[in-house]
Design a protein around this motif. Structure first.
Motif, PDB file in Angstrom:
ATOM      1  N   LEU A 409      40.334 -82.280  56.862  1.00  0.00           N
ATOM      2  CA  LEU A 409      41.056 -81.443  57.816  1.00  0.00           C
ATOM      3  C   LEU A 409      41.509 -82.344  58.955  1.00  0.00           C
ATOM      4  O   LEU A 409      40.698 -83.103  59.501  1.00  0.00           O
ATOM      5  N   PHE A 410      42.788 -82.277  59.330  1.00  0.00           N
ATOM      6  CA  PHE A 410      43.288 -83.225  60.323  1.00  0.00           C
ATOM      7  C   PHE A 410      44.263 -82.562  61.280  1.00  0.00           C
ATOM      8  O   PHE A 410      44.855 -81.514  60.993  1.00  0.00           O
ATOM      9  N   GLY A 411      44.413 -83.211  62.429  1.00  0.00           N
ATOM     10  CA  GLY A 411      45.388 -82.763  63.410  1.00  0.00           C
ATOM     11  C   GLY A 411      45.634 -83.840  64.444  1.00  0.00           C
ATOM     12  O   GLY A 411      44.726 -84.612  64.775  1.00  0.00           O
ATOM     13  N   THR A 424      48.055 -88.741  73.690  1.00  0.00           N
ATOM     14  CA  THR A 424      47.952 -88.524  72.249  1.00  0.00           C
ATOM     15  C   THR A 424      46.491 -88.383  71.857  1.00  0.00           C
ATOM     16  O   THR A 424      45.634 -89.153  72.320  1.00  0.00           O
ATOM     17  N   GLY A 425      46.197 -87.416  71.024  1.00  0.00           N
ATOM     18  CA  GLY A 425      44.851 -87.240  70.495  1.00  0.00           C
ATOM     19  C   GLY A 425      44.913 -86.746  69.062  1.00  0.00           C
ATOM     20  O   GLY A 425      45.754 -85.908  68.719  1.00  0.00           O
ATOM     21  N   GLY A 426      44.042 -87.289  68.223  1.00  0.00           N
ATOM     22  CA  GLY A 426      44.009 -86.866  66.824  1.00  0.00           C
ATOM     23  C   GLY A 426      42.617 -86.982  66.252  1.00  0.00           C
ATOM     24  O   GLY A 426      41.866 -87.901  66.601  1.00  0.00           O
ATOM     25  N   LEU A 427      42.241 -86.043  65.372  1.00  0.00           N
ATOM     26  CA  LEU A 427      40.935 -86.056  64.723  1.00  0.00           C
ATOM     27  C   LEU A 427      41.084 -85.674  63.256  1.00  0.00           C
ATOM     28  O   LEU A 427      41.990 -84.913  62.882  1.00  0.00           O
ATOM     29  N   ARG A 428      40.192 -86.195  62.454  1.00  0.00           N
ATOM     30  CA  ARG A 428      40.112 -85.808  61.045  1.00  0.00           C
ATOM     31  C   ARG A 428      38.639 -85.748  60.649  1.00  0.00           C
ATOM     32  O   ARG A 428      37.867 -86.662  60.971  1.00  0.00           O
ATOM     33  N   HIS A 429      38.265 -84.666  59.993  1.00  0.00           N
ATOM     34  CA  HIS A 429      36.927 -84.595  59.400  1.00  0.00           C
ATOM     35  C   HIS A 429      37.092 -84.646  57.890  1.00  0.00           C
ATOM     36  O   HIS A 429      37.860 -83.879  57.311  1.00  0.00           O
ATOM     37  N   SER A 430      36.371 -85.589  57.269  1.00  0.00           N
ATOM     38  CA  SER A 430      36.526 -85.836  55.834  1.00  0.00           C
ATOM     39  C   SER A 430      35.196 -85.663  55.113  1.00  0.00           C
ATOM     40  O   SER A 430      34.116 -85.889  55.679  1.00  0.00           O
ATOM     41  N   TRP A 431      35.305 -85.273  53.841  1.00  0.00           N
ATOM     42  CA  TRP A 431      34.156 -85.169  52.946  1.00  0.00           C
ATOM     43  C   TRP A 431      34.484 -85.941  51.663  1.00  0.00           C
ATOM     44  O   TRP A 431      35.556 -85.770  51.076  1.00  0.00           O
ATOM     45  N   ASP A 432      33.560 -86.801  51.231  1.00  0.00           N
ATOM     46  CA  ASP A 432      33.743 -87.585  50.008  1.00  0.00           C
ATOM     47  C   ASP A 432      32.562 -87.383  49.069  1.00  0.00           C
ATOM     48  O   ASP A 432      31.397 -87.405  49.507  1.00  0.00           O
ATOM     49  N   TRP A 433      32.875 -87.198  47.784  1.00  0.00           N
ATOM     50  CA  TRP A 433      31.853 -87.169  46.740  1.00  0.00           C
ATOM     51  C   TRP A 433      32.276 -88.177  45.668  1.00  0.00           C
ATOM     52  O   TRP A 433      33.391 -88.116  45.147  1.00  0.00           O
ATOM     53  N   LYS A 434      31.364 -89.096  45.339  1.00  0.00           N
ATOM     54  CA  LYS A 434      31.672 -90.092  44.314  1.00  0.00           C
ATOM     55  C   LYS A 434      30.504 -90.194  43.331  1.00  0.00           C
ATOM     56  O   LYS A 434      29.336 -90.084  43.722  1.00  0.00           O
ATOM     57  N   ALA A 456      29.409 -88.380  51.540  1.00  0.00           N
ATOM     58  CA  ALA A 456      29.569 -88.706  52.965  1.00  0.00           C
ATOM     59  C   ALA A 456      30.491 -87.690  53.612  1.00  0.00           C
ATOM     60  O   ALA A 456      31.413 -87.163  52.988  1.00  0.00           O
ATOM     61  N   ASN A 457      30.207 -87.374  54.874  1.00  0.00           N
ATOM     62  CA  ASN A 457      31.174 -86.656  55.701  1.00  0.00           C
ATOM     63  C   ASN A 457      31.230 -87.378  57.035  1.00  0.00           C
ATOM     64  O   ASN A 457      30.206 -87.833  57.551  1.00  0.00           O
ATOM     65  N   TYR A 458      32.418 -87.514  57.576  1.00  0.00           N
ATOM     66  CA  TYR A 458      32.600 -88.389  58.732  1.00  0.00           C
ATOM     67  C   TYR A 458      33.829 -87.959  59.517  1.00  0.00           C
ATOM     68  O   TYR A 458      34.702 -87.235  59.021  1.00  0.00           O
ATOM     69  N   MET A 459      33.901 -88.449  60.749  1.00  0.00           N
ATOM     70  CA  MET A 459      34.996 -88.129  61.662  1.00  0.00           C
ATOM     71  C   MET A 459      35.764 -89.404  62.001  1.00  0.00           C
ATOM     72  O   MET A 459      35.157 -90.446  62.277  1.00  0.00           O
TER      73      MET A 459
END
Length: 717
Positions: A409-411, A424-434, A456-459
């Motif tokens: 999810l990003f913006g 300027t400001g931007g964030l993304r929260h990510s989820w990875d499964w491997k 992993a989940n990270y910002m």
């Protein structure tokens, strides 16, 4: 090949000095345009205004000078005239970018401003994400041809907000030409030394009131530039065939849909490991035909749908991609004799297949809006295999299966605090499964299996300020955080090697300026940067057993860059850039098969000084021989690099080099006949190099193609 270090250094010093002095004029950016400008400055002006450069670096259209981080843009005409026939050739002409490759179609490691994997672990271990029409692909696909390309954007610094896990160093955005409402196209052909040939064409236009179509085809071929010592012939003959078709549906009511399908197949690429020094007649001492099976193919199908709302644009991009690869790599008799004392062939056959699916939904501000913003959701899934057969070690082989799922999810928003100051400001929260599933078989026939998984989940994100000193010049400062997720080694050959490598985290700081005067003949961009990476990725390779293991090390990169363009009203245009980068490893890494790595070593393949300079000239000629609208079309470009370390142990340095390319054409109406020269100075520089402390004095690598000349013709309609 004997390198003339003195003359090359002299050429490098001369270019660096000329670039530095020219900047005081001032000197200009890599985003040059070769088409004639439409606005003249005054009656007696010596220059013409440059058009504004529009980019989609943040998933929405905006002017390049308004983007609060460094980027470079190469337009399609420059790619064609400069004979940048693959993506990696285009990247090598970008200030601050280094590409490490052994010469094969599946072996690319990109660093931007000195940041990137020390050694890539697998096809998923990207420091730089490659996007083609908004669809992400592995940077291992830099051998892709630049078929019917409209623009290449190179985004510098972490791009974790919009591109996620695969962008710690930056991103590459490739935009292909779309169908239009007017029938138009082109054909182009080239022949040259070493059996080089190119045939390319595209045609597009309206099919109905609401539907337009475009199709483009390219075929290229050439002898490999290194010979086989046994028969004196080229190691292989390289071929490439690429096809792309697209349909654009547009009712003119703010809703459109673009369907694209493309495929590309290349043969004859070689992951070349050749004993250094190469000698005057470089050759590999190996059985002829060893690499005849080598091939790689890619395909992409994507659907992009846009719908304009009252104050925003909704975009959906759905895509499926495939990659299929078979490649033999070999230690030839000369290299094994130098290492082990007796000549033999050591062969490995790698084969890989990947199928990936992605979906992105995003909402962006409309072009030209006072507040720029973008938000969205991206999900992807891939299944991949990478198998290795160790032919010289009996029946030993490894079969590996990988799966990867990711969601984000990003913006990001750029908001004006005053008429001149923007935040300027931007964030993304990510989820990875491997996951990883492997089957190893020893030469004795013993089987072992290995299954593992990581989550992993990270910002990630960035924050910045920009200030408009004038309407044409912006100052900016940006802080960015990037992330490169953990995963599994493509080359593991036993259970002990299947341990997942650690994730890398990136912190980057950049300050710079961008100047694009609306009615002036120049652009000028500059930046200072500092990037620190924790746990960057490094593969330890045992050249005797072909066993690999994974390691991590910290790095730091800092430096400065300056680039710009200048266009005169006599048809002359100048573009160039210069960069200084000090990239160092900042933590020790013990147990590396080639020798321990010490803090303070330089990052491999990153030169402290590098630069490029291009001069183009388009000038109408007086009518002669009844030719309609004759004109000269000339371009000369020079790329230069200082010496750089070959490997992480800094066993030795690769020599500095300068590459000079030339295009000289006669245009007649919509046609052109031209001569070209590639690497005119015949400086056969190293593509990469490697040493091993277990074999003192033995180094290997591969070198670039030498000087070749040819002829070409094109016609646009």
């Amino acid at each position: 090949m004997q390198f003339n270090h003195g003359s090359t250094r002299a050429r490098f010093s001369a270019l660096t000095l000329s670039l530095t002095l020219s900047v005081q004029l001032p000197l200009p950016s890599l985003a040059w345009a070769e088409e004639a400008a439409s606005t003249t400055i005054g009656e007696d002006s010596a220059a013409v205004a440059l058009p504004a450069v529009t980019v989609t670096a943040r998933r929405g259209e905006e002017k390049a000078k308004d983007v609060p981080f460094g980027l470079a843009v190469i337009d399609g005409d420059s790619i064609e005239t400069g004979r940048m026939q693959t993506v990696d050739e285009a990247l090598r002409n970008v200030t601050g970018v280094s590409v490490n490759s052994s010469g094969g179609p599946n072996d690319y490691n990109v660093r931007i401003r000195g940041v990137g994997s020390l050694y890539q672990m697998n096809m998923d271990d990207n420091s730089v994400v490659l996007n083609v029409d908004g669809v992400s692909m592995s940077s291992r696909n830099l051998s892709l041809g630049t078929l019917d390309v409209d623009q290449v954007e190179v985004l510098k610094g972490p791009q974790g907000t919009l591109f996620g896990r695969s962008s710690e160093a930056g991103a590459i955005n490739i935009t292909t030409r779309k169908p239009g409402r007017v029938m138009e196209g082109y054909v182009r052909g080239e022949i040259g030394q070493q059996m080089q040939n190119l045939e390319e064409g595209a045609i597009g236009g309206p099919v109905s009131d609401t539907l337009a179509a475009r199709i483009a085809v390219r075929r290229t071929g050439a002898d490999y530039w290194v010979n086989n010592a046994e028969d004196g012939k080229p190691l292989t003959q390289m071929t490439n065939l690429a096809v792309r078709g697209s349909l654009l549906w547009d009712r003119g009511t703010g809703t459109d849909a673009l369907l694209t399908a493309e495929g590309e197949r290349g043969t004859g690429g070689v992951n070349n490991m050749m004993l250094r020094p190469y000698g005057d007649h470089p050759a590999l001492n190996i059985t002829p035909g060893t690499f005849d099976e080598n091939r790689k193919s890619n395909s992409r199908t994507s659907l992009e749908v846009n719908h304009d709302l009252s104050a925003s644009r909704l975009t959906s991009v759905t895509a499926a991609t495939t990659t299929n690869f078979i490649g033999w790599k070999a230690y030839d008799r000369d290299l094994t004799k130098a290492m082990f004392g007796f000549p033999m062939e050591m062969l490995v056959r790698d084969s890989a297949f990947e199928q990936a699916y992605s979906q992105e939904l995003r909402l962006t501000s409309l072009p030209g809006a006072k507040v720029f913003w973008v938000s969205g959701l991206n999900v992807s899934h891939s299944n991949r295999s990478f198998d290795s057969a160790y032919v010289s070690q009996g029946a030993r082989h490894a079969k590996r299966r990988f799966s990867s799922d990711s969601a984000g999810l990003f913006g990001e928003m750029t908001y004006p605090l005053t008429d001149a100051l923007k935040i300027t400001g931007g964030l993304r929260h990510s989820w990875d499964w491997k996951s990883y599933d492997a089957d190893y078989v020893t030469a004795a026939g013993d089987h072992s299996t290995d299954q593992r998984g990581v989550y992993a989940n990270y910002m990630t994100g960035r924050a910045g300020l920009s200030y408009a000193v004038t309407a044409a010049t912006n100052l900016y400062g940006t802080v960015s955080r990037g992330y490169k997720s953990s995963g599994f080694n493509d080359y593991a050959s036993q259970i002990a090697d299947g341990v997942p490598y650690k994730a890398a985290t990136v912190q980057s700081y950049e300050v710079g300026f961008k100047s694009e005067p609306a009615r002036q003949p120049y652009t000028l961009n500059g930046a200072l940067f500092l990037t620190r990476v924790k746990n960057d990725h490094m593969m330890s390779y045992n050249s005797t057993t072909f066993v690999t293991s994974v390691l991590n090390a910290d790095t730091e990169s800092k430096g400065a860059e300056l680039e710009g363009t200048w266009r005169f009203d006599n048809g002359l245009a100048l573009s160039g850039g210069v960069t200084y980068t000090l990239a160092q490893i900042t933590s020790d890494a013990s147990g590396v098969s080639g020798g321990d790595v010490a803090a303070g070593n330089r990052v491999p393949d990153v030169a402290r000084w590098s630069g490029n300079l291009a001069l183009s000239y388009i000038k109408d000629l007086p009518d002669f021989l009844g030719l309609p609208d004759p004109a000269i079309n000339a371009r000369i470009s020079y790329r230069v690099s200082d010496s750089r370390p070959a490997d992480v142990q800094n066993h030795f340095n690769l020599a500095p080099y300068g590459k000079l390319d030339l295009h000289l054409g006669l245009m007649v109406a919509s046609a052109e006949i031209y001569a070209w020269a590639d690497n005119l100075l015949n400086d056969r520089y190293d593509l990469y190099g490697y040493g091993d402390s277990s074999y003192p004095g033995v180094t290997y690598g591969n070198l670039a193609r030498g000087r070749t000349l040819g002829l070409g013709t094109s016609y646009k309609f």
